[in-house]
Motif scaffolding. Sequence first.
Motif, short mmCIF file in Angstrom:
data_model
loop_
_atom_site.label_atom_id
_atom_site.label_comp_id
_atom_site.label_asym_id
_atom_site.label_seq_id
_atom_site.Cartn_x
_atom_site.Cartn_y
_atom_site.Cartn_z
N THR A 157 41.23 36.88 29.26
CA THR A 157 42.36 36.12 28.72
C THR A 157 43.42 37.00 28.05
O THR A 157 44.55 36.57 27.87
CB THR A 157 41.88 35.10 27.68
OG1 THR A 157 41.30 35.82 26.57
CG2 THR A 157 40.84 34.16 28.27
N GLY A 158 43.03 38.21 27.66
CA GLY A 158 43.96 39.08 26.94
C GLY A 158 44.09 38.74 25.46
O GLY A 158 44.91 39.34 24.76
N CYS A 159 43.29 37.79 24.95
CA CYS A 159 43.37 37.41 23.54
C CYS A 159 42.98 38.58 22.64
O CYS A 159 41.92 39.19 22.82
CB CYS A 159 42.44 36.24 23.25
SG CYS A 159 42.87 34.71 24.10
N TYR A 323 48.94 43.47 28.76
CA TYR A 323 48.42 44.08 29.99
C TYR A 323 47.46 43.17 30.76
O TYR A 323 46.97 43.55 31.82
CB TYR A 323 47.71 45.40 29.65
CG TYR A 323 48.68 46.48 29.23
CD1 TYR A 323 49.33 47.26 30.18
CD2 TYR A 323 48.97 46.72 27.90
CE1 TYR A 323 50.24 48.24 29.82
CE2 TYR A 323 49.87 47.71 27.52
CZ TYR A 323 50.50 48.46 28.48
OH TYR A 323 51.40 49.44 28.12
N VAL A 324 47.20 41.96 30.24
CA VAL A 324 46.29 41.03 30.92
C VAL A 324 46.87 39.63 30.89
O VAL A 324 47.25 39.13 29.82
CB VAL A 324 44.90 41.01 30.25
CG1 VAL A 324 43.99 39.99 30.92
CG2 VAL A 324 44.25 42.39 30.28
N ILE A 325 46.95 39.00 32.05
CA ILE A 325 47.42 37.61 32.16
C ILE A 325 46.46 36.85 33.07
O ILE A 325 46.06 37.34 34.14
CB ILE A 325 48.83 37.55 32.79
CG1 ILE A 325 49.89 37.94 31.79
CG2 ILE A 325 49.14 36.16 33.32
CD1 ILE A 325 50.15 36.89 30.74
N GLN A 326 46.09 35.66 32.65
CA GLN A 326 45.26 34.80 33.49
C GLN A 326 46.04 33.54 33.83
O GLN A 326 46.73 32.99 32.98
CB GLN A 326 43.96 34.43 32.77
CG GLN A 326 42.97 33.70 33.64
CD GLN A 326 41.58 33.69 33.02
OE1 GLN A 326 40.60 33.80 33.72
NE2 GLN A 326 41.49 33.54 31.71
N ALA A 327 45.94 33.12 35.08
CA ALA A 327 46.66 31.92 35.52
C ALA A 327 45.82 31.16 36.53
O ALA A 327 45.00 31.74 37.26
CB ALA A 327 48.00 32.30 36.13
N SER A 328 46.01 29.86 36.55
CA SER A 328 45.30 28.98 37.48
C SER A 328 46.30 28.39 38.46
O SER A 328 47.40 27.98 38.07
CB SER A 328 44.60 27.87 36.69
OG SER A 328 44.22 26.81 37.55
N PHE A 329 45.92 28.34 39.73
CA PHE A 329 46.77 27.77 40.77
C PHE A 329 46.05 26.56 41.37
O PHE A 329 45.11 26.71 42.17
CB PHE A 329 47.08 28.81 41.85
CG PHE A 329 47.83 30.00 41.32
CD1 PHE A 329 49.22 30.00 41.26
CD2 PHE A 329 47.15 31.13 40.85
CE1 PHE A 329 49.92 31.09 40.76
CE2 PHE A 329 47.84 32.21 40.34
CZ PHE A 329 49.23 32.20 40.30
#
Length: 406
Positions: A157-159, A323-329
């Motif tokens: 998640t990059g948190c 430097y980290v991204i999470q995404a849902s499609f």
Amino acid sequence: MDTSKYFDWAATSPCDKEILKDAFEKSLEFYANPSALHSEGQKAREVFEQARILCAKSLGVKPEEVFFTSGGTESDHIPLLSFLNREVDSQGFRGEIIISAIEHPALREECELLKKQGFSVINVNPDKNGFISAQQIASKINSKTLYICVMAINNETGCIQPIYEIADKISEVSKGKRRPHFHVDAVQAAGKIPLDLSYPGIDSAALSAHKIGGPRGIGVLVLKKNIKPFLTGGGQEKNIRSGTENLFGAIAFSKCLEKYYIQGEGQIAPKDKTYEEKIALLKKQEENVIFFIDELSKIQNCTIVPALRADTSLEIQKRFSPYVIQASFKGIPGKVMLRALDAKGYSISTGSACSAKKQNRPVLAAMNASQEIQDTAVRFSFGHLTNRSDISGLLNAIKEIYKDFF
């Protein structure tokens, strides 16, 4: 080396060729075993210790607190497994371990095994946006708590977790009592955000070279407390980590830390030119990731995970690694999106490479994400070579895939 289509830096980074070439040449020159007593061995030992000193200088800790390991996993395991030396009581109980439910598999799964060895393991779930609070950790501490672990940056998640607040809270709650060991997995934070591992209350931390341009198979354990290692052998690294020293890896990692590691703001006074250059690069990446989030948000059925990350205000973005991204499609399973992008030459992931073959998403499950989000989420991770043009190319590829599906 063309990294324009590589967006899996969180799994491993492309090697810094100049650093690795220099380290390889030195390892050829100083070929002897650094633990040998003859003159050739002592020459290698001197080079090895200079690498340790450089690591310590870059990290802002003492040389005697730096131990070379085989990587992040071993650096996570050494402090944790040291508690296996603890005697069991009459009920077969050894003590209590507290970890966040979003830890890397190296810790999360090892703790599951420790349950069979007489330990009680308390998993602390994050909120829906992936954050652990200091108060959550404090509320779980009791007289039987031996060890606490919260990672600095979550690899999916990059948190950015509040590790300094947690360290302070542990000290506050433990005042006048035995203080639990606090370990930080800093693998995704080192070289990515300002990081202060000298901070009081952080007893140990794990780092890995291949996340910041170094070779695979070398890591560092920052260790400030005396521990009795569970695994023993030839006594190298003051018996904390036995095994023939990896001179090549130590040299390479020390140079990578010198080049990429960003010390915490309170560690450097005055700030030198190198520090300012590192901060400038960080700010550029922060701008790049905001651009990426804004453009992803325009794509129909695309959801940034966690939802809070979609807010591109500076206040919110400072809580996440750029430097980290999470995404849902929606409608496109994560592994399908991965393969579709791979067919176009783009490398991404569905989470930690260490658990890529597994179907479950424990980090997202701990955040109480829907099953649909868990099934469709993918991770994009960037590095210091990623530029705006590369990101635009990735966005175009995603849009083309959408046209094929809908």
